[in-house]
Design an enzyme around this catalytic site. Sequence first.
Site, mmCIF file in Angstrom:
data_model
loop_
_atom_site.group_PDB
_atom_site.id
_atom_site.type_symbol
_atom_site.label_atom_id
_atom_site.label_comp_id
_atom_site.label_asym_id
_atom_site.label_seq_id
_atom_site.Cartn_x
_atom_site.Cartn_y
_atom_site.Cartn_z
ATOM 1 N N SER A 151 -29.233 51.074 60.093
ATOM 2 C CA SER A 151 -29.969 50.657 59.000
ATOM 3 C C SER A 151 -30.138 51.397 57.935
ATOM 4 O O SER A 151 -30.290 52.509 58.124
ATOM 5 C CB SER A 151 -31.146 49.917 59.356
ATOM 6 N N TYR A 164 -40.165 50.730 62.408
ATOM 7 C CA TYR A 164 -38.769 50.542 62.305
ATOM 8 C C TYR A 164 -37.932 51.576 61.651
ATOM 9 O O TYR A 164 -36.956 51.949 62.079
ATOM 10 C CB TYR A 164 -38.313 49.219 61.199
#
Length: 265
Positions: A151, A164
């Site tokens: 990501s 995250y």
Amino acid sequence: MTAQDKAGQNRAAQNKTAQNRAAVVTGASTGIGEATVQALRADGWTVFAVARRAERLAALETETGAVAIPADITEDVDVAQLLARVTEAGGIGTLINIAGGARGADPVGAASSEDWEWMYRVNVLGTMKLTRAFLPMLRANGEGTVLNLTSTAGLVAYEGGAGYNAAKFAQHAMTGALRLEEAEHNIRVIEVAPGLVQTEEFALNRLGDRQAAEKVYQGVEKPLTAADVADVVRYAVSAPHHVNLDQIVIRPVAQAANHKIIRRG
């Protein structure tokens, strides 16, 4: 060389060709994983679709002809059973690690240990366990591929994303180390790092509230879709094996950076 020897060589070559068009795809029950299974099957690949939710995998198997294998990639027993089934079916030349996710958007000072542990276990340990299990098969193939979906959260930190960020930064680092370690085995290692992708479940699972999840995409004219990312994954693993797309960052035009998103209306 005898006719029997030639026949044996031909069978080995056919098996290798079949393996090089065969892949394990994790996270296949939804979102980018599901779309990747669909894209590869449309191109004629043999696909082993892996996720925890058996009922969704069964529907995907009916739709695409993929081989559904329910498994929890964080559990060693499940990983061993998955490897055994794929080996029995003829093996693969490509491992596509898509399973992962985010939970929570709290600052570090209010962090949930449970959320952080879940994100590390799924994004990092799950990817490691699958890769570790299949590396001998990919090495033996001679032209193996590992693709990890990370990501942009693993490239640049942002407020409210620390857990995250931490998990995806770790997965990003693991991917880079793997590329260095496995080059001598002719394994190419690809990283695809998407930005804002509107999928069925990602923001909902992260924030736990549908209204809050919808606000993530509010006013963004064209966020990425799961199919957009899957098409990039398909291209990357289908390119000639000597072509290694080390790192692909994919964002919608409306997202110039993690912190800058153009919203209209």
